[in-house]
Structures are given as structure tokens and as C-alpha cells.
Design a protein around this motif. Structure first.
Motif, short mmCIF file in Angstrom:
data_model
loop_
_atom_site.label_atom_id
_atom_site.label_comp_id
_atom_site.label_asym_id
_atom_site.label_seq_id
_atom_site.Cartn_x
_atom_site.Cartn_y
_atom_site.Cartn_z
N ALA A 99 0.42 -1.02 0.25
CA ALA A 99 -0.28 -0.45 -0.23
C ALA A 99 0.95 0.83 0.22
O ALA A 99 0.23 2.26 -0.49
N ALA A 100 2.27 1.27 1.00
CA ALA A 100 2.60 2.24 0.66
C ALA A 100 3.33 2.26 -0.70
O ALA A 100 3.06 3.77 -0.99
N ILE A 101 3.46 1.67 -1.30
CA ILE A 101 4.46 1.51 -2.90
C ILE A 101 3.48 2.22 -3.32
O ILE A 101 3.74 3.31 -4.20
N GLN A 102 2.51 2.33 -3.69
CA GLN A 102 1.26 2.42 -4.43
C GLN A 102 0.88 3.99 -3.80
O GLN A 102 0.30 4.43 -5.51
N THR A 103 0.81 4.30 -2.78
CA THR A 103 0.98 5.65 -2.32
C THR A 103 1.66 6.59 -2.90
O THR A 103 1.43 7.75 -3.78
N PHE A 104 3.10 5.78 -2.86
CA PHE A 104 4.56 6.74 -3.55
C PHE A 104 4.14 7.13 -4.70
O PHE A 104 4.76 8.12 -5.10
N ARG A 105 3.53 6.01 -5.10
CA ARG A 105 3.81 6.28 -6.82
C ARG A 105 2.52 7.15 -7.19
O ARG A 105 3.05 7.91 -8.42
N ARG A 126 13.53 7.34 -3.15
CA ARG A 126 13.65 6.41 -2.13
C ARG A 126 12.67 5.82 -1.12
O ARG A 126 13.13 4.61 -0.96
N LEU A 127 12.05 6.14 -0.87
CA LEU A 127 10.70 5.65 0.50
C LEU A 127 10.28 4.06 -0.47
O LEU A 127 10.22 3.04 -0.24
N ILE A 128 9.82 3.79 -1.94
CA ILE A 128 9.39 3.06 -3.24
C ILE A 128 10.28 1.91 -3.00
O ILE A 128 10.33 0.79 -2.61
#
Length: 155
Positions: free
Chosen positions: A125-131, A145-147
Motif C-alpha cells: 500500500a505504501a508503494i502504491q501511494t508513493f507512486r 527512495r521510500l519506494i
């Protein structure tokens, strides 16, 4: 969304770092001043309280502001930041979701939402949001970087 905001969003994708910086600051100013000087003063007052560690008082101001002006996206966003600092991640997520209902391109709320999911171990979910945040601000290297950090946690 007004044509001003649309032009600023385009500027976030500009190759020139100065153009991007001006656009970023202008969007924050738009969000902070959405409810005029009074609304902005409430946000500044809550931030000053947070800076002094008076989080209960800051939360009261933000909650009262939200109750009086439920469409004030930045009040929701500032309260989400407060909840994040307090490690109340699910509550922060709910406020970020509200911000994004009001302002779908709010890169601050997208970044914060990603951070909350990351802290909860919801790396996908974090990856999707950072994208989503990168779609708005493609040069935001912090989100890139966070991805990578979240991707490493998944492997």
C-alpha cells in the motif's frame, strides 16, 4: 480545480528545479489560504502549539476548524500530521483519505499516507501511494527512495 492549480501541477513536472520549487510553494500557499487569513491563522496557531509539544491543544484547534469548515483540506492534513507524530497511524490515514477526497493531487497527504502505511508494515500500500505522489511530483526523490525501501522490505 482552478486553472491556477492546474498550471502549478504542470509546473511540478518541469525539468527546471526553480519552476518546480515555485509551484510547490504556491500550491502549499493555496492550500493554507483556502479559507482566507482566518483559516491560515488557525493552521499556524496549531503548528506553533505542535512545535511546543502542546499536541492536545493543537488537536483541539484542528478538530474545531474541521468541524466548522469540513472542506478545509489543509486542516485535515495538518491533523493527519499530528496523528502521525503521535504514531496514531490509522487515524492519520483516515484524515489523509479525507484530504485526498477534497484535493486528489495533494502531494503532502499522499506522502503522509505512504509514510503511515510504511510504519504499519503495509509496504505494498505504501508503494502504491508513493507512486501516486510521484505521478503528481515526479522529481520528488524522497518518494522514489521510500519506494525502494518498501520494495526491499517485500523481498
Amino acid at each position: 480545480m482552478g486553472s491556477d492549480a492546474q498550471a502549478l501541477l504542470e509546473d511540478l513536472k518541469d525539468a527546471d528545479v526553480n519552476v518546480r520549487q515555485v509551484a510547490t510553494e504556491a500550491l502549499w500557499r493555496l492550500w493554507y489560504t483556502q479559507k482566507g487569513a482566518y483559516g491560515a491563522q488557525l493552521l499556524v496557531r496549531s503548528q506553533n502549539l505542535m512545535d511546543r509539544g502542546q499536541t492536545d491543544e493543537a488537536e483541539t484547534i484542528l478538530t474545531e476548524t474541521i468541524e466548522a469548515m469540513p472542506d478545509f483540506a489543509e486542516a485535515w492534513n495538518r491533523r493527519a500530521v499530528l496523528y502521525y507524530i503521535q504514531q496514531r497511524y490509522w487515524t492519520a490515514i483516515a484524515d489523509c483519505d479525507r484530504v485526498l477526497e477534497l484535493v486528489p493531487y495533494h502531494f503532502g497527504a499522499l506522502h503522509g499516507l505512504g509514510l503511515c502505511h510504511m510504519r504499519l508494515g503495509n509496504h505494498t500500500a505504501a508503494i502504491q501511494t508513493f507512486r501516486r505522489a510521484l505521478a503528481v511530483q515526479p522529481y520528488a526523490t524522497t518518494n522514489q527512495r521510500l519506494i525502494l525501501e518498501c520494495t526491499a522490505q517485500l523481498s
